[in-house]
Every structure is written in structure tokens, then in C-alpha cells.
Motif scaffolding. Structure first.
Motif, PDB file in Angstrom:
ATOM      1  N   GLN A 123      -0.290  -5.603  10.895  1.00 55.84           N
ATOM      2  CA  GLN A 123      -0.646  -6.068   9.552  1.00 55.84           C
ATOM      3  C   GLN A 123      -0.918  -4.902   8.611  1.00 55.84           C
ATOM      4  OE1 GLN A 123      -3.880  -8.631  10.933  1.00 55.84           O
ATOM      5  NE2 GLN A 123      -2.833 -10.423  10.106  1.00 55.84           N
ATOM      6  N   GLN A 133       2.287  -3.151   7.706  1.00 54.55           N
ATOM      7  CA  GLN A 133       3.055  -3.933   6.734  1.00 54.55           C
ATOM      8  C   GLN A 133       2.433  -3.846   5.344  1.00 54.55           C
ATOM      9  OE1 GLN A 133       2.995  -7.762   8.717  1.00 54.55           O
ATOM     10  NE2 GLN A 133       5.006  -7.418   9.674  1.00 54.55           N
ATOM     11  N   GLN A 134       1.111  -3.774   5.286  1.00 56.39           N
ATOM     12  CA  GLN A 134       0.405  -3.647   4.014  1.00 56.39           C
ATOM     13  C   GLN A 134       0.632  -2.275   3.386  1.00 56.39           C
ATOM     14  OE1 GLN A 134      -3.829  -4.425   4.319  1.00 56.39           O
ATOM     15  NE2 GLN A 134      -4.265  -3.191   2.491  1.00 56.39           N
ATOM     16  N   PRO A 175       3.271   0.350   4.203  1.00 59.48           N
ATOM     17  CA  PRO A 175       4.423   0.738   5.016  1.00 59.48           C
ATOM     18  C   PRO A 175       4.829   2.201   4.828  1.00 59.48           C
ATOM     19  CG  PRO A 175       5.140  -0.489   3.088  1.00 59.48           C
ATOM     20  CD  PRO A 175       3.635  -0.533   3.078  1.00 59.48           C
TER      21      PRO A 175
END
Length: 357
Positions: free
Chosen positions: A29, A32-33, A35
């Protein structure tokens, strides 16, 4: 997610004898936040390969891990990184400068554990915010063109920024840990194992041998689930000498004995010297003397000496973690100021340049 341990709901505590718990975002997570772009991913790969080339003797440059003992203030850390990025370009033919971005600190007993644990410096231990801030800072350092290094202390935290790192240290207190040896065996970047606090290299040598082999071990996957982790083994490990209880261990006699042992075990003789800690008697202003001594040994033909480590901040010294804090001064071990660091590395680069010409 920005909650702190002090904000835990009553339901998180089942009894007086049970630990408080608060769920963190998974490493997937956070990645992805925040990258890693394709361009920066390629940059990290090139930096890792450059470090490997130095370790393998394919690149004659000196590897220098340099930066604050620990990062506590994002603004001063990025100012330091900006200055280091300019210096790195000036000495790039003679040295590969790697930004020391330490966000975890080992403690003998208690104390501040680092930016990843307590980013607000107030004991609230907002680790969710700390992990986010640590990743943000490392990404900014990469955008400046710098390779990034850190000490991986908590294996569960490693996966939150392992994709950003070009070099990793395993510290003196954890080199003996099987868990850290297993972790190192699965990392995709070179790892330096520090000698034990007694000053002997045997523990670190054992760690290097262990990390070079494949392992299956308990761990956590990128989504935060318990998992069996299978590693391939890490061939890119080396020894970091930091001295011990009886004093420094970077002198010629110590290096001769250590190299003989590495040769006996058929382990590549590649050694980095940490110019701080026991090697400098914990006096940050003695780091240049250690650095120059090691440089002289290298110039005289000791090619096992592949690099050095310096604790350096904007300004020299250290300060207690209490308000008001002086800007750009370490809150953990004392550091060399950037001006002195720049002079040291520029002069060293000149000497290396003369030898090569």
C-alpha cells in the motif's frame, strides 16, 4: 493513516498484560501511495550495479557512505542531500558517494529509535507517519541523483523502502542475528555487515557466509500476511570495520589478520572502514584522521579497502533531543560538519586523481 499509539481505542487493550496493537498499512500500500517511477527504478539499478562493480574490483573508485548519524529533520536532511549531490558530481571520477539515510537507530537500552518510529520526536511513536515520511525523503534523495543507503534494523520495516536502496548496513548489534542474516540473503542490493562490538570480525564473517546461501524463513509478504519467504542468497556482501571495546581495528596489523581469515575461508577480501564509533574513539572530529589513514593504506596497495563510512551533518557535533533544537545538528552520535566533510573528500579525490594520472 496517521494515528499514534497514544490514540489507541480501549478495545485495542484486552488486558493489563497484553500489548497494544494498531494496524499499519502494508508495504504494498505504501509503495503504491509513493511509487518509484520507471526512471528512478533504472537509476537505483545502475547505482546498485556501480556498488557491486566496486566490490568486485571492476571499478577502482572509492565507495563512501556519508551523511547524518540519523535523520530527524526532513528539511535539514534534504539540504544536506542537495549539497552532497553537488559534491558527488565533483568527485564522481574518484568516488561513489552514497547518501546515508538512517531512519532506524539501535538502542542499548532505551531512547529515540529513529524517524521511522517517532517522526514527531515526542514519544508518540507514529510509525505509520514515520514510514511514509522515510519513504518520501528517500524518494527526494533519489530525485537529486544520489544513491541511498540505510541500516535495516527491523526486518518488517525493510520492505517499506527496500526498492529505494543501493546499499544496506547490518549493524554490530544485529550482525549475529539469524533473522538479519536471512533478511540479507533475500535483499537485491549489496550489504555491509559490521563487526561485533568486541571488535572481532568472526561474527560478521559468519554472517556473510550465511547471507550468501539460500534460506527459507518466516516473514511477511507485501500485503502484510504471514508467509514463508524463500531467498536466493546474496553474493554481494562485505565486511564493515567499526572498531570495538579495545579500540580501533583499521590498522595494518588488524587488516592483515582479517584478510588472512577471509582468504582462508575463500571469502572475497572487500572491507569498508567506518571512520566513526570505536575507530574514532567516538570523537566525530577524529573521523578525518581515520579516513586519511585508511586512504593512505589503500594508496600503498591494499586493494581490500573498498570504501569508508562517515557520519556527517550540516554542522558538527550533536545535541540532546530537547527543545529548542539547533538546525542541522545530529540528535544521536556526533557528526562532522559538511564544510569539513567537503574539504576531506575533495582533498582525497585530488590524491586519488594524482595516482590514476
Amino acid at each position: 493513516m496517521n494515528a499514534s499509539a497514544s490514540a489507541l481505542p480501549p478495545s485495542a487493550l484486552n488486558s493489563a498484560n497484553e500489548a497494544l496493537t494498531l494496524r499499519l498499512p502494508s508495504s504494498l500500500q505504501l509503495k503504491q501511495q509513493l511509487p518509484l517511477s520507471n526512471g528512478l527504478n533504472q537509476q537505483v539499478a545502475l547505482h546498485r550495479q556501480a556498488v557491486r562493480a566496486i566490490l568486485n574490483g571492476e571499478d577502482s573508485r572509492l565507495l563512501v557512505i556519508v551523511g547524518p548519524c540519523s535523520i530527524h529533520d526532513p528539511q535539514s536532511a534534504l539540504e544536506y542531500a542537495s549539497k552532497l549531490a553537488l559534491l558527488a558530481k565533483d568527485v564522481s571520477n574518484e568516488m561513489l558517494l552514497v547518501m546515508r539515510a538512517y531512519v532506524e537507530k539501535p538502542r542499548t537500552t532505551v531512547g529515540w529509535k529513529g524517524l521511522a518510529y517517532d517522526p514527531h520526536l515526542d514519544g508518540t511513536d507514529d510509525m505509520a507517519a514515520g514510514l511514509t515520511l522515510s519513504r518520501e525523503l528517500m524518494l527526494e534523495m533519489l530525485r537529486l541523483g544520489l544513491p541511498v543507503a540505510t541500516e535495516l534494523l527491523q526486518p518488517m520495516a525493510a520492505s517499506y523502502f527496500d526498492d529505494l536502496l543501493s546499499w544496506v548496513a547490518v549493524g554490530a548489534r544485529t550482525t549475529e542475528s539469524q533473522i538479519h542474516r536471512e533478511m540479507a540473503s533475500g535483499l537485491s542490493m549489496p550489504v555491509g555487515f559490521k563487526n561485533g562490538t568486541d571488535g572481532g570480525a568472526a561474527i560478521a564473517v559468519d554472517a556473510m557466509r550465511s547471507a550468501a546461501h539460500p534460506h527459507r524463513h518466516f516473514g511477511v509478504d507485501s500485503q502484510g500476511h504471514p508467509a514463508i519467504i524463500q531467498t536466493a542468497g546474496n553474493p554481494d556482501t562485505h565486511l564493515v570495520l567499526r572498531g570495538g571495546h579495545h579500540g580501533p581495528n583499521y590498522d595494518r596489523d588488524s587488516l592483515t589478520k582479517i584478510n588472512a581469515e577471509l582468504n582462508r575461508l575463500k571469502i572475497p577480501t572487500r572491507i569498508m572502514v567506518d571512520c566513526s564509533h570505536a575507530n574514532s574513539g567516538k570523537d566525530p572530529l577524529r573521523q578525518p584522521a581515520v579516513f586519511n589513514d585508511v586512504l593512505e593504506q589503500r594508496l600503498r596497495g591494499d586493494h581490500s579497502l573498498i570504501g569508508m563510512m562517515l557520519e556527517s551533518h550540516l554542522f558538527e557535533g550533536c545535541q540532546p533531543l530537547s527543545a529548542p533544537l539547533r538546525y542541522g545538528v545530529s540528535v544521536t552520535d556526533g557528526c562532522l560538519g559538511f564544510g569539513a566533510t567537503e574539504q576531506l573528500l575533495t582533498t582525497a579525490a585530488q590524491r586519488l586523481r594524482q595516482v590514476r594520472s
